[in-house]
Enzyme design. Structure first.
Site, PDB file in Angstrom:
ATOM      1  N   ARG A  31       0.841  -1.195   0.000  1.00 19.57           N
ATOM      2  CA  ARG A  31       0.000   0.000   0.000  1.00 19.57           C
ATOM      3  C   ARG A  31       0.885   1.258   0.000  1.00 19.57           C
ATOM      4  O   ARG A  31       2.085   1.181   0.174  1.00 19.57           O
ATOM      5  CB  ARG A  31      -0.918  -0.001   1.230  1.00 19.57           C
ATOM      6  CG  ARG A  31      -2.010  -1.051   1.163  1.00 19.57           C
ATOM      7  CD  ARG A  31      -2.786  -1.141   2.451  1.00 19.57           C
ATOM      8  NE  ARG A  31      -1.980  -1.694   3.529  1.00 19.57           N
ATOM      9  CZ  ARG A  31      -2.383  -1.799   4.803  1.00 19.57           C
ATOM     10  NH1 ARG A  31      -3.571  -1.372   5.142  1.00 19.57           N
ATOM     11  NH2 ARG A  31      -1.600  -2.329   5.706  1.00 19.57           N
TER      12      ARG A  31
ATOM     13  N   LYS B 250       2.065   2.106   7.172  1.00 22.61           N
ATOM     14  CA  LYS B 250       2.523   1.337   8.341  1.00 22.61           C
ATOM     15  C   LYS B 250       3.328   2.212   9.290  1.00 22.61           C
ATOM     16  O   LYS B 250       3.836   3.266   8.909  1.00 22.61           O
ATOM     17  CB  LYS B 250       3.398   0.162   7.895  1.00 22.61           C
ATOM     18  CG  LYS B 250       2.639  -0.898   7.118  1.00 22.61           C
ATOM     19  CD  LYS B 250       1.420  -1.378   7.838  1.00 22.61           C
ATOM     20  CE  LYS B 250       1.640  -2.661   8.598  1.00 22.61           C
ATOM     21  NZ  LYS B 250       0.345  -3.197   9.086  1.00 22.61           N
TER      22      LYS B 250
ATOM     23  N   TYR C 256      -0.687   4.634  10.513  1.00 16.83           N
ATOM     24  CA  TYR C 256      -0.985   3.656  11.567  1.00 16.83           C
ATOM     25  C   TYR C 256       0.252   3.542  12.453  1.00 16.83           C
ATOM     26  O   TYR C 256       1.379   3.464  11.937  1.00 16.83           O
ATOM     27  CB  TYR C 256      -1.268   2.269  10.976  1.00 16.83           C
ATOM     28  CG  TYR C 256      -2.600   2.140  10.266  1.00 16.83           C
ATOM     29  CD1 TYR C 256      -3.794   2.274  10.969  1.00 16.83           C
ATOM     30  CD2 TYR C 256      -2.672   1.844   8.912  1.00 16.83           C
ATOM     31  CE1 TYR C 256      -5.028   2.145  10.326  1.00 16.83           C
ATOM     32  CE2 TYR C 256      -3.894   1.715   8.264  1.00 16.83           C
ATOM     33  CZ  TYR C 256      -5.066   1.864   8.981  1.00 16.83           C
ATOM     34  OH  TYR C 256      -6.263   1.732   8.343  1.00 16.83           O
TER      35      TYR C 256
ATOM     36  N   HIS D 233      -0.056   1.850  16.200  1.00 15.14           N
ATOM     37  CA  HIS D 233      -0.217   0.709  17.127  1.00 15.14           C
ATOM     38  C   HIS D 233       0.905   0.693  18.168  1.00 15.14           C
ATOM     39  O   HIS D 233       1.710  -0.234  18.239  1.00 15.14           O
ATOM     40  CB  HIS D 233      -0.254  -0.614  16.345  1.00 15.14           C
ATOM     41  CG  HIS D 233      -1.411  -0.702  15.394  1.00 15.14           C
ATOM     42  ND1 HIS D 233      -2.712  -0.880  15.817  1.00 15.14           N
ATOM     43  CD2 HIS D 233      -1.477  -0.602  14.047  1.00 15.14           C
ATOM     44  CE1 HIS D 233      -3.525  -0.893  14.772  1.00 15.14           C
ATOM     45  NE2 HIS D 233      -2.806  -0.722  13.684  1.00 15.14           N
TER      46      HIS D 233
ATOM     47  N   GLU E 275      -5.299   4.748  13.824  1.00 15.48           N
ATOM     48  CA  GLU E 275      -6.191   3.819  14.531  1.00 15.48           C
ATOM     49  C   GLU E 275      -6.854   4.416  15.759  1.00 15.48           C
ATOM     50  O   GLU E 275      -7.766   3.810  16.316  1.00 15.48           O
ATOM     51  CB  GLU E 275      -5.436   2.532  14.917  1.00 15.48           C
ATOM     52  CG  GLU E 275      -4.420   2.668  16.049  1.00 15.48           C
ATOM     53  CD  GLU E 275      -3.036   3.117  15.566  1.00 15.48           C
ATOM     54  OE1 GLU E 275      -2.890   3.464  14.379  1.00 15.48           O
ATOM     55  OE2 GLU E 275      -2.107   3.125  16.394  1.00 15.48           O
TER      56      GLU E 275
ATOM     57  N   VAL F  63     -14.347 -11.375  15.912  1.00 17.06           N
ATOM     58  CA  VAL F  63     -14.699 -10.700  17.173  1.00 17.06           C
ATOM     59  C   VAL F  63     -13.650  -9.647  17.520  1.00 17.06           C
ATOM     60  O   VAL F  63     -12.509  -9.704  17.078  1.00 17.06           O
ATOM     61  CB  VAL F  63     -14.819 -11.698  18.348  1.00 17.06           C
ATOM     62  CG1 VAL F  63     -15.889 -12.739  18.076  1.00 17.06           C
ATOM     63  CG2 VAL F  63     -13.485 -12.353  18.639  1.00 17.06           C
ATOM     64  N   LEU F  64     -14.066  -8.690  18.307  1.00 16.00           N
ATOM     65  CA  LEU F  64     -13.110  -7.711  18.860  1.00 16.00           C
ATOM     66  C   LEU F  64     -13.609  -7.255  20.216  1.00 16.00           C
ATOM     67  O   LEU F  64     -14.768  -6.859  20.367  1.00 16.00           O
ATOM     68  CB  LEU F  64     -12.987  -6.495  17.928  1.00 16.00           C
ATOM     69  CG  LEU F  64     -12.082  -5.373  18.455  1.00 16.00           C
ATOM     70  CD1 LEU F  64     -10.631  -5.812  18.556  1.00 16.00           C
ATOM     71  CD2 LEU F  64     -12.171  -4.131  17.573  1.00 16.00           C
TER      72      LEU F  64
ATOM     73  N   VAL G  54      -9.930 -13.881  11.164  1.00 19.48           N
ATOM     74  CA  VAL G  54      -9.577 -12.490  10.846  1.00 19.48           C
ATOM     75  C   VAL G  54      -9.055 -11.784  12.104  1.00 19.48           C
ATOM     76  O   VAL G  54      -8.226 -10.883  12.024  1.00 19.48           O
ATOM     77  CB  VAL G  54     -10.801 -11.739  10.258  1.00 19.48           C
ATOM     78  CG1 VAL G  54     -10.398 -10.329   9.811  1.00 19.48           C
ATOM     79  CG2 VAL G  54     -11.403 -12.505   9.094  1.00 19.48           C
TER      80      VAL G  54
ATOM     81  N   ASP H 140      -4.971 -10.694  14.191  1.00 19.74           N
ATOM     82  CA  ASP H 140      -4.109  -9.552  14.549  1.00 19.74           C
ATOM     83  C   ASP H 140      -4.259  -9.170  16.024  1.00 19.74           C
ATOM     84  O   ASP H 140      -3.454  -8.405  16.552  1.00 19.74           O
ATOM     85  CB  ASP H 140      -4.362  -8.351  13.627  1.00 19.74           C
ATOM     86  CG  ASP H 140      -5.763  -7.810  13.749  1.00 19.74           C
ATOM     87  OD1 ASP H 140      -6.668  -8.535  14.202  1.00 19.74           O
ATOM     88  OD2 ASP H 140      -5.972  -6.634  13.387  1.00 19.74           O
TER      89      ASP H 140
ATOM     90  N   VAL I 204      -4.101 -15.030   8.079  1.00 22.66           N
ATOM     91  CA  VAL I 204      -3.183 -13.979   7.633  1.00 22.66           C
ATOM     92  C   VAL I 204      -3.457 -12.688   8.423  1.00 22.66           C
ATOM     93  O   VAL I 204      -4.593 -12.220   8.505  1.00 22.66           O
ATOM     94  CB  VAL I 204      -3.326 -13.741   6.111  1.00 22.66           C
ATOM     95  CG1 VAL I 204      -2.505 -12.528   5.677  1.00 22.66           C
ATOM     96  CG2 VAL I 204      -2.880 -14.987   5.357  1.00 22.66           C
ATOM     97  N   ALA I 205      -2.391 -12.148   9.015  1.00 23.66           N
ATOM     98  CA  ALA I 205      -2.561 -11.030   9.945  1.00 23.66           C
ATOM     99  C   ALA I 205      -2.782  -9.693   9.232  1.00 23.66           C
ATOM    100  O   ALA I 205      -3.345  -8.775   9.819  1.00 23.66           O
ATOM    101  CB  ALA I 205      -1.353 -10.937  10.868  1.00 23.66           C
TER     102      ALA I 205
ATOM    103  N   MET J 143      -4.524  -9.084   6.081  1.00 21.22           N
ATOM    104  CA  MET J 143      -5.307  -9.475   4.910  1.00 21.22           C
ATOM    105  C   MET J 143      -5.433  -8.368   3.863  1.00 21.22           C
ATOM    106  O   MET J 143      -5.327  -8.646   2.664  1.00 21.22           O
ATOM    107  CB  MET J 143      -6.692  -9.975   5.337  1.00 21.22           C
ATOM    108  CG  MET J 143      -6.632 -11.299   6.085  1.00 21.22           C
ATOM    109  SD  MET J 143      -8.224 -11.817   6.713  1.00 21.22           S
ATOM    110  CE  MET J 143      -9.112 -12.188   5.199  1.00 21.22           C
TER     111      MET J 143
END
Ligand SMILES: NC(=O)c1ccc[n+]([C@@H]2O[C@H](COP(=O)([O-])OP(=O)(O)OC[C@H]3O[C@@H](n4cnc5c(N)ncnc54)[C@H](O)[C@@H]3O)[C@@H](O)[C@H]2O)c1
Length: 373
Positions: free
Chosen positions: A15, A75, A94, A96, A118, A239-240, A267, A270, A298-299, A301
């Site tokens: 990206r 990133k 992002y 994190h 985020e 879920v989150l 999903v 992550d 895949v973390a 996607m």
């Protein structure tokens, strides 16, 4: 303001932080744009498109970091990039930071004003710069799951939509938020028989109101989840629990109750994954088998569809980026508390509560940071 966009350097990241369309908006607003040569290539954007948009090209990332007043990325900055950040510069990407003390230390040491995608909020209490990637991952999940279900890939050999005389695949989506809703819509669109489970009754009511023609809803009690998973050809974990590791909703022992060759698409990987047997995989080697059950975990996607993801992210970041460029970060954040919520570091101060709590560091209120030099 000079807005700079370097190429992403994290492995398998295709990206780019700025699309030619976003560059054009900035130029039209009277700003200067500097893009590293080849930055858009992974997303299918050529240098010429940036030049047509009015941007200037820079041969190296170093030039972009040295000259830009604001750096726009995707990133979190890598160690070599962090060394090039400085006080008075804005970083919009992002981050994190909570699980990343090293990056946090470097950003604080640099003095940069770092605004994290985020943690930017919206009026509905959502996270508008995280949502587009959840939409992408959600819509991609049934597509990857369908591929994994194919016999040659290790799956049960079941077609999502079935055919006349043969029933469709049975898909269970656990978690009916952004990822889950988009996954369920696509799975239903492929003709599968879909049930979405969630613990939130308001969410289940919303899903039932909007989509009862397309899929069923269910309450995610342990008993009901176990019952449905045993019948499923594909289970999508979506879920989150904000700020926490994903709860484990399916134990290894339960795999024995599932149909051999059924597929788990986690999903939520992550956030650690919501199945006991999940471990993060990459696009290069996305699937593995445990006790006869296929796992796709895949973390990142959205990286699989870099072009769609870049454009979707660009659409979401554009209004905030324009505000930051046109007004300067201080005025833009003073005018918009949702953008202010994105400020994680400023001039050596940590300004995001949850990160301070996670890393045991002192935090300055972002409102106070607005008033510092
Ligand atoms: N792998 C990837 O590339 C990728 C990409 C984007 C998002 N994600 C992840 O996908 C996950 C979901 O994100 P989202 O944006 O849809 O979040 P969201 O907050 O929109 O939805 C989460 C849903 O899970 C439900 N939930 C919580 N605990 C539950 C439980 N025990 N049982 C059933 N439902 C439960 C919540 O009520 C909510 O509706 C997150 O972990 C996110 O980080 C992964």
């Amino acid at each position: 303001m000079l807005v700079g966009c370097p190429a992403e350097i994290k492995p398998q990241e295709y990206r780019v932080g700025l699309t030619p369309a976003a560059a054009q908006e900035l130029v039209r607003a009277g700003q200067e744009v500097l893009v590293q040569t080849g930055a858009g290539a992974g997303s299918g954007f050529e240098d010429a498109q940036y030049m047509q948009a009015g941007a200037t090209l820079a041969e190296t990332a170093a030039e972009v970091f040295a000259r830009a007043d604001m750096i726009v990325k995707v990133k979190e900055p890598q160690a070599v990039e962090r060394k090039q950040l400085r006080a008075g510069q804005v970083l919009f990407t992002y981050l994190h930071l909570a699980p990343d003390p090293e990056q946090t230390r470097d950003l604080l040491d640099s003095g940069v004003t770092a605004i994290a995608y985020e943690t930017v909020t919206d009026r509905a209490g959502g996270l508008p710069l995280l949502a587009p990637m959840s939409e992408v991952a959600g819509r991609l999940a049934p597509q990857m799951g369908a591929w994994t279900l194919q016999k040659a890939n290790g799956g049960r050999g079941v077609l999502m939509g079935g055919v006349p005389g043969v029933g469709p695949a049975n898909v269970v989506v656990i978690g009916g938020g952004v990822v889950g809703t988009h996954a369920a819509r696509i799975a239903a669109g492929m003709g599968a028989d879909v049930t979405v489970l969630d613990l939130s009754l308001p969410r289940l009511r919303y899903l039932d109101d909007m989509f009862s023609q397309h899929f069923r809803t269910g309450y995610a009690s342990a008993a009901r989840t176990a019952e449905l998973v045993a019948q499923a050809d594909m289970v999508i974990g979506a879920v989150l629990v904000p700020g926490a590791a994903a709860p484990k909703l399916l134990s290894r022992a339960q795999l024995a109750d599932m149909k051999p060759g059924a597929v788990l698409v986690d999903v939520a990987i992550d956030q650690g994954g919501c199945f006991e047997t999940s471990r993060a995989t990459t696009h290069a080697d996305p699937i593995y088998v445990v006790d006869g059950i296929m796992h796709y975990c895949v973390a990142n996607m959205p990286g699989a569809v870099a072009r769609t993801s870049t454009i979707a992210l660009g659409n979401a970041t554009m209004p905030f980026m324009l505000a930051l460029a046109n007004k300067g970060w201080r005025q833009a954040c003073a005018d918009d508390p949702h953008l202010l919520a994105g400020v994680n570091t400023h001039a050596g101060h940590l300004t995001y509560g949850a990160v301070g709590k996670a890393l045991g560091l002192d935090v300055m209120a972002p409102e106070a940071a607005l008033k510092t030099a």
